[in-house]
Design an enzyme around this catalytic site. Structure first.
Site, PDB file in Angstrom:
ATOM      1  N   ARG A 117       9.951   4.786  25.876  1.00  0.00           N
ATOM      2  CA  ARG A 117       9.257   4.514  24.897  1.00  0.00           C
ATOM      3  C   ARG A 117       9.840   5.071  23.802  1.00  0.00           C
ATOM      4  NH1 ARG A 117       6.671   2.280  29.264  1.00  0.00           N
ATOM      5  NH2 ARG A 117       4.957   1.095  28.246  1.00  0.00           N
ATOM      6  N   CYS A 142       5.223  -1.367  18.586  1.00  0.00           N
ATOM      7  CA  CYS A 142       5.321   0.218  18.430  1.00  0.00           C
ATOM      8  C   CYS A 142       4.435   0.507  17.327  1.00  0.00           C
ATOM      9  CB  CYS A 142       6.695   0.512  18.357  1.00  0.00           C
ATOM     10  SG  CYS A 142       6.993   2.400  17.873  1.00  0.00           S
ATOM     11  N   GLN A 147      15.254  -5.825  36.790  1.00  0.00           N
ATOM     12  CA  GLN A 147      14.030  -5.318  37.841  1.00  0.00           C
ATOM     13  C   GLN A 147      13.441  -6.385  38.520  1.00  0.00           C
ATOM     14  OE1 GLN A 147      10.319  -3.062  36.956  1.00  0.00           O
ATOM     15  NE2 GLN A 147      11.363  -1.397  37.484  1.00  0.00           N
ATOM     16  N   ALA A 190       1.395   4.345   5.585  1.00  0.00           N
ATOM     17  CA  ALA A 190       1.506   2.969   5.015  1.00  0.00           C
ATOM     18  C   ALA A 190       2.233   3.052   3.851  1.00  0.00           C
ATOM     19  CB  ALA A 190       0.219   2.501   4.847  1.00  0.00           C
ATOM     20  N   TYR A 231       3.377  -1.017  43.720  1.00  0.00           N
ATOM     21  CA  TYR A 231       3.620  -2.609  43.828  1.00  0.00           C
ATOM     22  C   TYR A 231       3.947  -3.111  45.545  1.00  0.00           C
ATOM     23  CZ  TYR A 231       3.152  -2.642  39.071  1.00  0.00           C
ATOM     24  OH  TYR A 231       2.734  -2.453  37.753  1.00  0.00           O
ATOM     25  N   LYS A 283      -0.955  16.793  19.763  1.00  0.00           N
ATOM     26  CA  LYS A 283      -0.947  15.923  19.039  1.00  0.00           C
ATOM     27  C   LYS A 283       0.115  16.211  17.820  1.00  0.00           C
ATOM     28  CE  LYS A 283      -3.118  12.721  18.491  1.00  0.00           C
ATOM     29  NZ  LYS A 283      -4.498  12.252  18.083  1.00  0.00           N
TER      30      LYS A 283
END
Length: 642
Positions: free
Chosen positions: A318, A360, A102, A393, A172, A430
């Site tokens: 993502r 991430c 790009q 975790a 841009y 959520k």
């Protein structure tokens, strides 16, 4: 089942093996001088290996003079860049992926990392940098930038790229010329659409002249700028045929400029595939392939977009970070093996905006694909590992330890796995957070790791198991404001109890605590058409949340009618009211008071086990209360150190 998504397609004589592509996303993984790094190459190679058919780099600078929007993006402004990126493209081609660069010029949206005065079609500041007046480009400077685009494209071809994508989106430089929102010129580059698109057309012609007929030229556009006086979808449909005639081989359809930045990188508060209809509109006036983008994190949704004729390809940005192997897993029908992006933006967008490397929250290896510390190596001496806590975790540590050959058992006192992260999935918008816990549990099932729930861990239980290593992911304990008179009255409940379903509320509710957890809890309660007031000591609420999801949360709170009292302290909780003072001085009537002012690490058992001589590794919120990303990373790395 996904025949549309996994059918081939041809762009300018180059065949893509499927319709899954990776769009440009800044991750800040290159050197400051624009050179390629091993981190950059390995990060993208994982996606090529994972089955994506075309991978578009993050925006590459065509010049180092007022030409960089981020500090550690790639560059093609000098020949010295070519060898490093040639090695990069070779690695992608090895897996059958097309490599597109790009090419980008930030224009007035230069950010704060470039010390040069930004260049723009007109002397109008970017709303995000209102104190930075851009330099109004002369015609000679316009011609110079056109040449720089062409020269960068020629270098890209020499480096083995299959094509380039011109960044004509997101406010841009190319789009600044295209849009009356930012272009106020009255020469041949301003005014009428023919003049406003002249800059883009000249760049396309220059790139084609420098690279030849077989080099792919893509064009990413903002189909609607979502600002007053900006381009709309109808404007976009008017100019697309002219760009195609000039030589564009495909279009990428996005939306937004910095002033409408929440639309560019949408969060969990945005619908899936929310601008696919814009891609369909562009497709209706284009004869070259069109890709859709915009919170598409499920290959089944991607397939539906293509099958319904809205786009020819689908960009899963993502999602490709959360799980680079998404296409291969989906093609094999292994949907439950896919780690799904939840749209939190904490690891990717938030870090990049701080000029850090993107990560991430759910995939700890991103940006570290080739680092020895992150590799999984089978152990020569398997150990018995007991994990306390089935939150993110603990589960991540269990997965990692089991993959290395250790014998692992996970215990948790609750009925459900997930800890606070599962509770965080309860408020509106959520829900996808819970998918990560489901994915972790699925991984453990494949590894034959028992997860024993509804079982509080005590020293006696640990003594009976006799583990070699204890991983204490024991989470947190909610903070109770015992200095507030009435904190222990019957109308007072904890926010975690409300989210877990252990406690209900009355119709009139006061939530004490306006961090993002308290604000989301308030939003959850208000979504059931209850009257909710947030009382927060700080000047604003949810300041510990990333901007884009925070904006979504604030909008939802407003929609649900939540009253917000900031710079306000609770003085007393009474039987049917809360007395507050500060910016608001009032006795607020209520049926229920919900406490959500934070948590403290829960290490009592871990400390007891350490004193008893056990090898205890404390991780996650039990060390420091925070976001899920550091907790998952701690679990991942701890497992590799056993």
């Amino acid at each position: 089942m996904l025949d549309s998504l996994f059918s081939p397609i041809t762009i300018n004589k180059r065949q893509l093996k499927n319709r899954c592509i990776v769009p440009a996303m800044v991750m800040n993984l290159c050197e400051e001088d624009g050179s390629c790094t091993e981190r950059f190459a390995a990060y993208h190679e994982a996606k090529a290996k994972g089955g994506f058919a075309m991978i578009i780099t993050e925006d590459f600078a065509i010049t180092n003079v007022a030409g960089k929007g981020h500090q550690y993006i790639g560059g093609l402004w000098k020949d010295e860049h070519i060898p490093g990126f040639k090695e990069y493209t070779d690695r992608l081609h090895k897996w059958g992926a097309l490599s597109i660069v790009q090419l980008h010029h930030p224009g007035r949206q230069i950010g704060v990392i470039d010390k040069d005065t930004p260049w723009a079609p007109s002397a109008i500041p970017c709303p995000f940098s209102p104190d930075m007046m851009p330099h109004e480009m002369t015609v000679a400077e316009i011609k110079l930038v056109v040449k720089q685009f062409g020269q960068a494209a020629a270098r890209a071809k020499a480096a083995g790229f299959d094509g380039c994508e011109l960044h004509g989106a997101h406010g841009y430089l190319i789009e600044e010329f295209m849009s009356p929102y930012s272009n106020k010129r009255t020469d041949e580059y301003g005014g009428d659409l023919c003049n406003r698109m002249r800059f883009a057309l000249e760049i396309i012609h220059e790139v084609r002249e420098q690279t030849g007929p077989d080099f792919i030229i893509g064009y990413k556009l903002s189909s609607d700028e979502w600002v007053s006086g900006g381009l709309t979808i109808e404007d976009t449909k008017a100019y697309v045929p002219f760009l195609e005639e000039a030589g564009v081989d495909y279009f990428g359809v996005s939306v937004g400029v910095y002033r409408s930045g929440d639309q560019i990188i949408p969060s969990m508060y945005t619908d899936h595939g929310w601008i696919a209809n814009n891609a369909k509109e562009v497709k209706s006036v284009a004869s070259v392939p069109v890709y859709a983008i915009g919170r598409i994190n499920d290959t089944r949704v991607a397939n539906a977009i293509i099958k319904s004729g809205k786009a020819d390809m689908v960009a899963m940005g993502r999602q490709s970070i959360a799980d680079p192997e998404t296409p291969n897993k989906a093609k094999a029908g292994c949907f439950t093996d896919i780690r799904t992006c939840v749209g939190c933006l904490h690891g990717c967008d938030a870090n990049v905006n701080l000029e850090k490397s993107g990560t991430c929250e759910l995939n700890p290896i991103i940006g570290h694909e080739s680092e020895a510390e992150y590799q999984t190596v089978m152990t020569d001496s398997p150990k018995n590992v007991l994990v306390i806590g089935a939150g993110p975790a603990g589960l991540e540590a269990a997965i990692g330890a089991a993959k290395r050959g250790h014998h692992v058992t996970v215990y948790d006192k609750d009925r459900w796995a997930g800890g606070k992260y599962r509770l965080a999935s309860v408020p509106p918008c959520k829900g996808e957070l819970g998918a990560f816990i489901v994915w972790q549990m699925h991984e453990l099932k494949k590894l034959n790791v028992p997860v024993i729930l509804n079982t509080p861990v005590t020293k006696e239980l640990v003594d009976s198991v006799k583990p070699d290593v204890v991983i204490a992911a024991s989470g947190t304990t909610p903070v109770v404001p015992k200095k507030i008179p009435g904190y222990d009255k019957d109308i007072v409940v904890l926010g975690t109890d409300v989210l877990s379903g252990k406690a209900n509320t009355g119709h009139n509710v006061v939530v004490i605590g306006g961090g993002h957890a308290g604000a989301e809890t308030a939003n959850h309660i208000a979504s059931y058409m209850k009257n909710v007031t947030i009382v927060e000591l700080q000047e604003d609420i949810a300041m510990d949340e990333v901007d884009t999801p925070r904006n979504g949360l604030l909008a939802d709170l407003k929609k649900n009618g939540v009253r917000i009292c900031t710079s306000t302290a609770v003085q007393e909780i009474k039987d049917h009211s809360v007395v507050v003072s500060g910016k608001v001085n009032e006795e607020i009537e209520c049926d229920t008071v919900v406490i959500s002012i934070g948590h403290t690490p829960n290490t009592a058992l871990a400390d007891e086990l350490k004193q008893a001589g056990y090898d205890v590794r404390i991780i996650g919120d039990a060390v420091s209360v925070g976001l899920v990303g550091p907790a998952v990373r701690a679990g991942y790395l701890t497992a590799r150190q056993i």
